[in-house]
Scaffold this motif. Structure first.
Motif, short mmCIF file in Angstrom:
data_model
loop_
_atom_site.label_atom_id
_atom_site.label_comp_id
_atom_site.label_asym_id
_atom_site.label_seq_id
_atom_site.Cartn_x
_atom_site.Cartn_y
_atom_site.Cartn_z
N UNK A 167 36.69 36.65 42.85
CA UNK A 167 36.12 36.43 41.74
C UNK A 167 34.91 37.48 41.83
N UNK A 168 34.83 38.03 40.47
CA UNK A 168 35.39 37.98 39.14
C UNK A 168 36.85 38.54 39.08
N UNK A 169 36.84 39.89 39.89
CA UNK A 169 38.12 40.78 39.72
C UNK A 169 38.47 41.41 40.77
N UNK A 170 38.28 40.69 42.17
CA UNK A 170 38.87 41.29 43.35
C UNK A 170 40.27 41.02 43.82
N UNK A 171 40.52 41.16 45.18
CA UNK A 171 41.82 40.70 45.50
C UNK A 171 41.56 40.27 47.04
N UNK A 172 42.38 39.65 47.60
CA UNK A 172 42.33 39.17 48.83
C UNK A 172 43.67 39.06 49.72
N UNK A 173 43.86 39.49 50.91
CA UNK A 173 45.20 39.81 51.36
C UNK A 173 45.41 39.01 52.84
N UNK A 174 46.43 38.28 53.23
CA UNK A 174 46.63 37.51 54.28
C UNK A 174 47.81 37.78 54.73
N UNK A 175 48.22 37.48 56.04
CA UNK A 175 49.85 37.93 56.53
C UNK A 175 50.29 36.51 56.74
N UNK A 176 51.15 36.07 56.17
CA UNK A 176 52.04 34.95 56.65
C UNK A 176 51.59 33.72 56.13
N UNK A 177 50.81 33.72 55.09
CA UNK A 177 50.39 32.15 54.40
C UNK A 177 49.68 32.63 53.38
N UNK A 178 49.38 31.77 52.43
CA UNK A 178 48.67 31.69 50.96
C UNK A 178 47.34 31.05 51.38
N UNK A 179 46.35 31.82 51.36
CA UNK A 179 45.03 30.94 51.56
C UNK A 179 44.45 30.27 50.55
N UNK A 180 45.02 30.23 49.40
CA UNK A 180 44.82 29.43 48.31
C UNK A 180 45.93 29.04 47.52
N UNK A 181 46.04 27.66 46.92
CA UNK A 181 47.33 27.47 46.27
C UNK A 181 47.59 28.32 44.88
N UNK A 182 48.83 28.48 44.45
CA UNK A 182 49.14 29.14 43.32
C UNK A 182 48.68 28.43 42.14
N UNK A 183 48.23 28.96 41.05
CA UNK A 183 48.11 28.74 39.73
C UNK A 183 46.85 27.49 39.80
#
Length: 316
Positions: free
Chosen positions: A75-91
């Motif tokens: 937030x508001x316009x960044x990005x976050x990368x993880x390996x092997x798992x989603x840190x936050x649910x989709x949608x």
């Protein structure tokens, strides 16, 4: 006195017609065949549609910590990368308070990484050796470790065919999330130890941990703007998180009264054929043509949010 031939033929014809009528016979006797039964259930929900739509991370570290880290980064316009798992649910929807804007999360695969991971497996123990120490009760471990062992236990009991199998890689659980990689399983402290699900359980299992090199997806989480005001966000939520919106001012009085009665009693039942008021209400809820049970639907009537369901019971 003998029955005339014509009269005898009339009686025989009548008997044959009745026999062929079959299911119509009960109607002649004043009863009806079994009818389909419809039960509408409506429960009040506390939060408004917009409040309920905003995602709030779990307080526990296993899922909550990665989610909070992701939210802070995207937030508001960044990005976050993880390996092997989603840190936050989709949608899910997020609100960025400094700007008063609303975003929706999306997770996309942006690469593939070769990485060392800890694998955890359980093997049944028929008889605990006298040299073995007292089995460790899973409930006494921290939540991330206990969760992993409970998932593995469920998979073993189900023979690898239960819902827990979806969380595994073959017969192993792979430690991916930060809280999992900081526990006793990840450190190897539990390797070789015997565990039981609870103090009363007669089933014992030996923990096996190993380090294996695998390929994992790199998952990048982004936030997509969807609204720049609360009013605009409300319209988004009504379109995507609400199944039926009822205008009480235009809803026929009989159907409105029936909705109120259903809410106060929590459910209402009719048998086919359904009354006009019930048919109207089901139509407004978008479930008039439902032929089997359906639940988990959300209703908003401009004042209150509800969860509703329709249960259909066919005659036996």
């Amino acid at each position: 006195m003998p029955i005339p031939r014509r009269r005898a033929l009339q009686l025989a014809g009548t008997a044959t017609a009745v026999a062929l009528a079959g299911c119509s016979l009960p109607d002649r006797l004043g009863s009806s065949p079994p009818a389909t039964e419809y039960t509408l259930r409506v429960d009040r929900l506390d939060e408004s549609p917009t409040a309920a739509a905003i995602y709030e991370p779990d307080d526990a570290p296993l899922f909550g910590d990665p989610a909070r880290a992701a939210i802070e980064a995207i937030l508001p316009d960044g990005r976050y990368t993880t390996v092997g798992y989603e840190p936050i649910p989709e949608d899910v929807y997020l609100r960025h308070d400094p700007t008063g804007t609303y975003q929706q999360t999306t997770n996309v695969v942006t690469g593939r990484r070769r990485i060392d991971r800890t694998f955890v497996r359980l093997s049944p123990v028929e008889d605990v050796d006298e040299d073995d120490e007292t089995p460790i009760v899973v409930d006494t471990l921290n939540r991330p470790d206990a969760r992993v062992l409970t998932i593995l236990y469920s998979n073993v009991v189900a023979g690898g065919t239960g819902g827990a199998a979806e969380l595994l890689r073959g017969d192993a659980y792979v430690l991916r999330r930060p809280a999992e990689r900081e526990g006793r399983l990840a450190s190897g402290d539990l390797d070789g130890h015997v565990v039981t699900l609870d103090a009363e359980s007669s089933r014992a299992y030996r923990v096996q941990t190993s380090t294996e090199t695998i390929h994992e997806p790199a998952i990048t989480t982004l936030a997509v703007p969807v609204a720049d005001s609360r009013a605009a966000f409300r319209q988004v939520v009504l379109e995507t998180r609400v199944d039926a919106v009822i205008d009480r001012s235009t809803l026929p009085a009989a159907a409105s009264d029936l909705l109120d009665r259903t809410v106060s009693r929590e459910e209402y039942t009719e048998k086919a054929p359904r009354s006009e008021a019930f048919e109207t209400l089901l139509s407004e809820l978008g479930i008039a043509d439902v032929e089997s049970s359906i639940n988990g639907r959300i209703l908003w009537d401009g004042r209150q949010r509800y969860r509703y369901a329709l249960y259909v019971a066919e005659p036996e």
